[in-house]
Motif scaffolding. Structure first.
Motif, PDB file in Angstrom:
ATOM      1  N   GLN A 108       0.816  -1.209   0.000  1.00  0.00           N
ATOM      2  CA  GLN A 108       0.000   0.000   0.000  1.00  0.00           C
ATOM      3  C   GLN A 108       0.855   1.267   0.000  1.00  0.00           C
ATOM      4  N   PHE A 109       2.117   1.117   0.340  1.00  0.00           N
ATOM      5  CA  PHE A 109       3.023   2.266   0.373  1.00  0.00           C
ATOM      6  C   PHE A 109       3.612   2.546  -1.005  1.00  0.00           C
ATOM      7  N   CYS A 110       3.901   1.471  -1.751  1.00  0.00           N
ATOM      8  CA  CYS A 110       4.567   1.603  -3.055  1.00  0.00           C
ATOM      9  C   CYS A 110       3.656   1.270  -4.232  1.00  0.00           C
ATOM     10  N   ASN A 111       2.501   0.651  -3.942  1.00  0.00           N
ATOM     11  CA  ASN A 111       1.572   0.206  -4.984  1.00  0.00           C
ATOM     12  C   ASN A 111       2.242  -0.783  -5.941  1.00  0.00           C
ATOM     13  N   GLU A 112       3.024  -1.691  -5.369  1.00  0.00           N
ATOM     14  CA  GLU A 112       3.700  -2.737  -6.131  1.00  0.00           C
ATOM     15  C   GLU A 112       3.483  -4.078  -5.431  1.00  0.00           C
ATOM     16  N   PRO A 113       3.619  -5.205  -6.161  1.00  0.00           N
ATOM     17  CA  PRO A 113       3.469  -6.518  -5.521  1.00  0.00           C
ATOM     18  C   PRO A 113       4.396  -6.650  -4.317  1.00  0.00           C
ATOM     19  N   GLU A 114       3.829  -7.092  -3.208  1.00  0.00           N
ATOM     20  CA  GLU A 114       4.594  -7.125  -1.961  1.00  0.00           C
ATOM     21  C   GLU A 114       5.132  -8.528  -1.697  1.00  0.00           C
ATOM     22  N   ASP A 115       6.127  -8.929  -2.476  1.00  0.00           N
ATOM     23  CA  ASP A 115       6.807 -10.186  -2.179  1.00  0.00           C
ATOM     24  C   ASP A 115       7.938  -9.910  -1.193  1.00  0.00           C
ATOM     25  N   VAL A 120      12.113  -6.611   1.785  1.00  0.00           N
ATOM     26  CA  VAL A 120      13.455  -6.634   2.364  1.00  0.00           C
ATOM     27  C   VAL A 120      14.422  -5.658   1.698  1.00  0.00           C
ATOM     28  N   LEU A 121      14.212  -5.374   0.406  1.00  0.00           N
ATOM     29  CA  LEU A 121      15.221  -4.602  -0.322  1.00  0.00           C
ATOM     30  C   LEU A 121      14.698  -3.403  -1.111  1.00  0.00           C
ATOM     31  N   LYS A 122      13.413  -3.349  -1.401  1.00  0.00           N
ATOM     32  CA  LYS A 122      12.932  -2.337  -2.339  1.00  0.00           C
ATOM     33  C   LYS A 122      11.890  -1.381  -1.774  1.00  0.00           C
ATOM     34  N   CYS A 123      11.201  -1.765  -0.732  1.00  0.00           N
ATOM     35  CA  CYS A 123      10.065  -0.980  -0.247  1.00  0.00           C
ATOM     36  C   CYS A 123      10.501   0.414   0.208  1.00  0.00           C
ATOM     37  N   ARG A 124       9.687   1.408  -0.153  1.00  0.00           N
ATOM     38  CA  ARG A 124       9.989   2.790   0.233  1.00  0.00           C
ATOM     39  C   ARG A 124       9.414   3.142   1.599  1.00  0.00           C
ATOM     40  N   LEU A 185      17.382  -8.725   8.793  1.00  0.00           N
ATOM     41  CA  LEU A 185      16.298  -9.291   7.982  1.00  0.00           C
ATOM     42  C   LEU A 185      15.035  -9.463   8.816  1.00  0.00           C
ATOM     43  N   PHE A 186      15.178 -10.078   9.968  1.00  0.00           N
ATOM     44  CA  PHE A 186      14.009 -10.344  10.810  1.00  0.00           C
ATOM     45  C   PHE A 186      13.421  -9.049  11.364  1.00  0.00           C
ATOM     46  N   MET A 187      14.279  -8.067  11.658  1.00  0.00           N
ATOM     47  CA  MET A 187      13.783  -6.784  12.147  1.00  0.00           C
ATOM     48  C   MET A 187      12.995  -6.054  11.061  1.00  0.00           C
ATOM     49  N   ILE A 188      13.452  -6.123   9.820  1.00  0.00           N
ATOM     50  CA  ILE A 188      12.710  -5.514   8.709  1.00  0.00           C
ATOM     51  C   ILE A 188      11.322  -6.126   8.612  1.00  0.00           C
ATOM     52  N   TRP A 189      11.251  -7.433   8.756  1.00  0.00           N
ATOM     53  CA  TRP A 189       9.962  -8.132   8.708  1.00  0.00           C
ATOM     54  C   TRP A 189       9.049  -7.666   9.847  1.00  0.00           C
ATOM     55  N   LYS A 190       9.604  -7.538  11.037  1.00  0.00           N
ATOM     56  CA  LYS A 190       8.790  -7.116  12.181  1.00  0.00           C
ATOM     57  C   LYS A 190       8.343  -5.662  12.047  1.00  0.00           C
ATOM     58  N   ILE A 191       9.224  -4.813  11.530  1.00  0.00           N
ATOM     59  CA  ILE A 191       8.853  -3.406  11.317  1.00  0.00           C
ATOM     60  C   ILE A 191       7.740  -3.316  10.281  1.00  0.00           C
TER      61      ILE A 191
END
Length: 291
Positions: A108-115, A120-124, A185-191
């Motif tokens: 919902q932040f980037c309007n792109e498929p959220e895989d 982990v690497l691309k989300c804004r 990695l795990f912290m990004i997932w939790k955030i």
């Protein structure tokens, strides 16, 4: 008179007249299993390619799975890694065929498929960029170069072995890298989950991201220090003091003021300060140490 052909009476090679609910369910499960195996195989290939590019060795799938259970990972990280390689998280295409839930597969932040790669690497959305910057900053205190990250290299970080110019393994640096990458990695997932689920899409403040990551890394440091107590944890579960010293050396606050063996010293923390809610973000290009 029926105009239905024999072909239309079949579903996946089974005549509709003989199709039972049990057979239909079995067919759907088989199809899902095939898709799952394909996703897993693709992730394994990504890990192999990343490790080959980074270290010049092609790990066998069995070795990749064995390193998912690496002793340097916490139990939560091991479970997360396992699900990640199996593409078992409820993100992205998981929601594609669930009625009225398709939009959950889109960031919902980037309007792109959220895989997972996007998260982990691309989300804004604040999270991944800030956390990798913190990991890089700490790593550059230990090692002169920060590797280019990919989903394959992140999921395969348990296979990491850095070496010096003579080809000898850098045991402490390699272990620190595994800890930094897996915990980040795990912290990004939790955030991400905090933002999407608890905050209903609102971003987590930058100072909170900073402090959560710092807390997690200091927790690992202090956990390491505690595990050097062989009398308390036993030979199997304890860690040798030299390994802990090698892992965290060059990363600590005011390290020059600490004793050579700081395992039992008070207030030993990694060399990054906490941020307050009013702490200004550092200017671009000032994070990390280029050496």
């Amino acid at each position: 008179m029926s105009f239905e052909s024999e072909e239309s009476k079949k579903l996946g090679g089974i005549k509709l007249s003989t199709l039972t609910q049990r057979l239909a369910y079995a067919g759907i499960k088989e199809q899902k299993a095939a898709l799952s195996r394909k996703a897993t195989d693709n992730n394994i290939k990504q890990i192999q390619a990343a490790i080959m590019l980074q270290f010049g060795k092609l790990p066998a799938p069995a070795k990749i799975w064995a390193n998912v259970r690496h002793k340097d990972f916490t139990r939560q990280v091991r479970n997360f890694m396992w699900k990640s390689i199996h593409s078992a998280h409820r993100i992205g295409t998981f929601w594609k065929h669930i009625p009225e839930c398709e939009d959950r597969g889109i960031c919902q932040f980037c309007n792109e498929p959220e895989d997972l790669e996007h998260i982990v690497l691309k989300c804004r959305r604040p999270g991944q960029k800030e956390i990798w910057a913190l990991a890089k900053e700490l790593w550059l205190k230990k090692h002169p170069s920060w590797p280019v990250l990919s989903l394959g290299s992140i999921l395969g970080c348990g296979l990491t072995t850095f070496r010096n110019n003579n080809g000898q393994p850098l045991v402490g640096a390699s272990r620190l890298y595994r800890i930094l990458i897996s915990e980040s990695l795990f912290m990004i997932w939790k955030i991400r989950n905090n933002s999407v689920i608890k905050r209903e899409g609102a971003a987590v403040p930058a100072h909170e991201i900073h402090n959560k990551w710092l807390y997690a890394i200091n927790l690992r440091l202090n956990f390491d220090r505690a595990l050097t107590n062989h009398a308390k944890f036993g030979k199997q579960n304890s860690i040798k003091t030299p390994l802990v010293l090698q892992t965290w050396s060059s990363t600590l606050m005011e390290e020059d003021k600490l004793p050579e063996n700081w395992i039992r010293a008070p207030r030993v923390l990694v060399g990054t300060e906490q941020q307050s809610s009013h702490h200004p973000s550092p200017p671009p290009g000032r994070r990390g140490r280029n050496r």
